[in-house]
Design an enzyme around this catalytic site. Structure first.
Site, PDB file in Angstrom:
ATOM      1  N   HIS A  53      68.389 -33.018  14.051  1.00 26.08           N
ATOM      2  CA  HIS A  53      67.986 -33.924  15.360  1.00 26.08           C
ATOM      3  C   HIS A  53      69.364 -34.615  15.672  1.00 26.08           C
ATOM      4  O   HIS A  53      70.234 -35.076  14.384  1.00 26.08           O
ATOM      5  CB  HIS A  53      66.905 -34.767  14.869  1.00 26.08           C
ATOM      6  CG  HIS A  53      66.410 -35.622  15.948  1.00 26.08           C
ATOM      7  ND1 HIS A  53      66.885 -36.879  16.140  1.00 26.08           N
ATOM      8  CD2 HIS A  53      65.001 -35.647  16.676  1.00 26.08           C
ATOM      9  CE1 HIS A  53      65.990 -37.264  17.124  1.00 26.08           C
ATOM     10  NE2 HIS A  53      65.020 -36.564  17.583  1.00 26.08           N
ATOM     11  N   ASP A 102      65.883 -35.993   6.029  1.00 28.09           N
ATOM     12  CA  ASP A 102      65.143 -36.575   7.436  1.00 28.09           C
ATOM     13  C   ASP A 102      63.623 -36.087   7.553  1.00 28.09           C
ATOM     14  O   ASP A 102      63.550 -34.631   7.545  1.00 28.09           O
ATOM     15  CB  ASP A 102      65.831 -35.883   8.687  1.00 28.09           C
ATOM     16  CG  ASP A 102      65.083 -36.597   9.986  1.00 28.09           C
ATOM     17  OD1 ASP A 102      64.218 -36.837   9.735  1.00 28.09           O
ATOM     18  OD2 ASP A 102      65.984 -35.833  11.173  1.00 28.09           O
ATOM     19  N   GLN A 137      59.503 -35.296  10.501  1.00 21.70           N
ATOM     20  CA  GLN A 137      58.512 -34.440  10.832  1.00 21.70           C
ATOM     21  C   GLN A 137      57.457 -34.229   9.764  1.00 21.70           C
ATOM     22  O   GLN A 137      56.423 -33.609   9.989  1.00 21.70           O
ATOM     23  CB  GLN A 137      58.835 -33.310  11.502  1.00 21.70           C
ATOM     24  CG  GLN A 137      59.652 -33.609  12.751  1.00 21.70           C
ATOM     25  CD  GLN A 137      58.787 -33.973  14.008  1.00 21.70           C
ATOM     26  OE1 GLN A 137      57.357 -33.695  13.650  1.00 21.70           O
ATOM     27  NE2 GLN A 137      59.144 -34.591  15.014  1.00 21.70           N
ATOM     28  N   LYS A 187      55.415 -40.852  13.794  1.00 18.06           N
ATOM     29  CA  LYS A 187      55.247 -39.452  13.671  1.00 18.06           C
ATOM     30  C   LYS A 187      53.901 -38.996  12.841  1.00 18.06           C
ATOM     31  O   LYS A 187      53.510 -38.102  12.816  1.00 18.06           O
ATOM     32  CB  LYS A 187      56.386 -38.941  13.104  1.00 18.06           C
ATOM     33  CG  LYS A 187      57.616 -39.235  13.738  1.00 18.06           C
ATOM     34  CD  LYS A 187      58.012 -38.492  15.031  1.00 18.06           C
ATOM     35  CE  LYS A 187      59.519 -38.597  15.569  1.00 18.06           C
ATOM     36  NZ  LYS A 187      59.702 -38.047  16.716  1.00 18.06           N
ATOM     37  N   CYS A 222      66.381 -33.528  21.556  1.00 18.04           N
ATOM     38  CA  CYS A 222      67.291 -34.185  20.793  1.00 18.04           C
ATOM     39  C   CYS A 222      67.997 -33.348  19.706  1.00 18.04           C
ATOM     40  O   CYS A 222      68.157 -33.723  18.702  1.00 18.04           O
ATOM     41  CB  CYS A 222      66.724 -35.470  19.958  1.00 18.04           C
ATOM     42  SG  CYS A 222      66.195 -36.770  21.224  1.00 18.04           S
TER      43      CYS A 222
HETATM   44  N1  PLP Z   1      64.378 -36.593  12.949  1.00 10.01           N
HETATM   45  C1  PLP Z   1      63.352 -35.739  13.492  1.00 10.01           C
HETATM   46  C2  PLP Z   1      63.358 -34.331  12.885  1.00 10.01           C
HETATM   47  C3  PLP Z   1      62.689 -36.072  14.473  1.00 10.01           C
HETATM   48  O1  PLP Z   1      61.769 -35.058  15.121  1.00 10.01           O
HETATM   49  C4  PLP Z   1      62.994 -37.558  15.130  1.00 10.01           C
HETATM   50  C5  PLP Z   1      62.199 -37.912  16.495  1.00 10.01           C
HETATM   51  O2  PLP Z   1      61.746 -36.956  17.079  1.00 10.01           O
HETATM   52  C6  PLP Z   1      64.140 -38.370  14.356  1.00 10.01           C
HETATM   53  C7  PLP Z   1      64.566 -37.813  13.486  1.00 10.01           C
HETATM   54  C8  PLP Z   1      64.224 -39.531  15.106  1.00 10.01           C
HETATM   55  O3  PLP Z   1      63.074 -40.528  14.523  1.00 10.01           O
HETATM   56  P1  PLP Z   1      63.127 -41.918  15.442  1.00 10.01           P
HETATM   57  O4  PLP Z   1      63.253 -41.784  16.976  1.00 10.01           O
HETATM   58  O5  PLP Z   1      61.544 -42.306  15.014  1.00 10.01           O
HETATM   59  O6  PLP Z   1      63.767 -42.698  14.684  1.00 10.01           O
END
Ligand code: PLP
Length: 412
Positions: A130, A207, A210, A233, A371
């Protein structure tokens, strides 16, 4: 760790009643919410916990001796303890509340890695990250002269593990890897990757944005050094999440943001830092968000993540079969081990048009690059449509999606 009530069979009708928003209609049709990977809906337990907080306990935390402040502190810190237990952290001192995954990764970049980097040192990530696990490292590269390396993926959207291992040189100072890809649904073998990195003495940031709603996360069993998550999430509020790291690691890191809460003593000459976790939590936190996160943890624990995962596997299997029947539909991301996320294109129809058409049938799909622009570049598409399922979706909703897509196809 295992919740005794979690062995109950999954009662989807009862679960759906927990989510008031599922009662609403969109364009006169029942809402079919297939955008859980972007943000999950909230159960009553979370809505009521935050509502109760504002009605009955609202006050600033930590600094007050009055009753409300103590109640608010107990609730907020109780949520931290609950999350620590949920992910099997050693103690709640290892849980740093952040605005979410993005802020947690930036914290690690600036506080852990920046002081440790020399020009030419390497940061390794993967092609399926992401943007929040790409851009903070690019910014760090500009600040330090470090080099950003990228481990490749294959046509199914899986990591090429041999190639990843070959990149684990003695110049690599950190490996950042996504646990479950939001764009492809791929579940990465994170424990194996951590073992690999450990053999080379390389710390790993996972990360986990998800992963939290779909799988039981045990940070100690994973063997990672940093784990980042977002409450929204996992059926909790927006604007709150957490960074997990071992106490010894957090102790070795300087504070990132300065301000109230994170200090022990301030004079104009010098300030000293508070203990963990306060050292990394400058300013008034998202208190109601923390309370809601605690309620989301209890909700997931009550249902049982193993039970949720088994149910979601049946949704993924059915959705994959149904969508494959649609002429011209191409699924992007066909990994052997997947979370309930199906990204796809349909003929030449632009995903945004597709999203707009199916919205008229009540179906909420996400369309765009999710993203993850490098993933789109890899698969040679500007965007995809993405159906992402949560614990409240049904097989009948998969049929509604498939029918809406057939109607869209017929229009072009
Ligand atoms: N990493 C992954 C795999 C995501 O799906 C997301 C959000 O879509 C993020 C990071 C970023 O999360 P946040 O916007 O809650 O900081």
């Amino acid at each position: 760790m295992t919740n005794p009530t979690a062995a109950q069979p999954f009662d989807i009708e009862r679960v759906r009643r927990d989510f008031p928003i599922l009662q609403r209609t969109v364009h006169g049709k029942p809402l079919v919410y297939l955008d859980t990977a972007a943000s999950a809906q909230r159960p009553l337990a979370v809505i009521e916990a935050t509502d109760r907080f504002y009605r009955e306990h609202n006050a600033n935390v930590h600094r007050g001796v009055h009753t409300l402040s103590q109640e608010a502190t107990d609730l907020y810190e109780g949520a931290r303890r609950g999350l620590a237990r949920f992910i099997n952290a050693d103690s709640e001192r290892e849980i740093i509340f952040t605005r979410g995954t993005t802020e947690a990764i930036n914290l690690v970049a600036q506080s852990y890695l920046r002081p440790r980097l020399e020009p030419g040192d390497e940061i390794l990530i993967t092609h399926m990250e992401h943007h929040s696990n790409i851009v903070p490292w690019q910014m760090l590269r500009e600040q330090t002269g470090a080099v950003l390396k990228v481990a490749p993926i294959n046509d199914r959207g899986e990591l090429e593990l041999d190639a990843l291992e070959a990149l684990l040189s003695d110049r690599v100072r950190l490996l950042g890897v996504v646990h479950i890809s939001n764009a492809l649904g791929t579940i990465n073998p994170v424990a194996e990757i951590c073992r690999m990195a450990k053999r080379h003495g390389i710390p790993v940031l996972v990360d986990g944005a998800q992963a939290m709603p779909h799988s039981r996360v045990d940070v100690q069993a994973l063997g990672c050094d940093f784990f980042c998550l977002s409450a929204h999430k996992m059926y909790g509020p927006t604007g709150i999440g957490a960074l997990w790291a071992r106490e010894s690691t957090l102790e070795s890191m300087p504070p990132w943001q300065g301000g109230g809460e994170m200090i022990s003593r301030v004079t104009f000459e010098q300030s000293t830092w508070n203990e963990l976790p306060a050292k990394f939590e400058a300013g008034t936190p998202n208190i109601a968000g923390g309370v809601g996160l605690g309620a989301a943890v209890d909700y997931l624990d009550g249902l049982g993540l193993e039970v949720i995962a088994a149910y979601e596997r049946s949704l993924l299997k059915y959705a994959t079969e149904r969508l494959r029947e649609i002429d011209g539909l191409r699924i992007i991301g066909t990994a052997g081990n997947k979370a309930p996320v199906v990204s796809f294109t349909l003929g030449d129809i632009h995903p945004h048009d597709l999203g707009t058409i199916v919205d008229h049938y009540g179906v909420a799909l996400r369309t765009g690059h999710h993203c993850t622009m490098p993933v789109m570049q890899f698969f040679g598409v500007p965007a995809t449509a993405r159906a992402s399922f949560g614990l409240y979706n049904t097989l009948e909703e998969v049929d509604v999606l498939a029918d809406a897509l057939e109607k869209a196809r017929a229009m072009f």
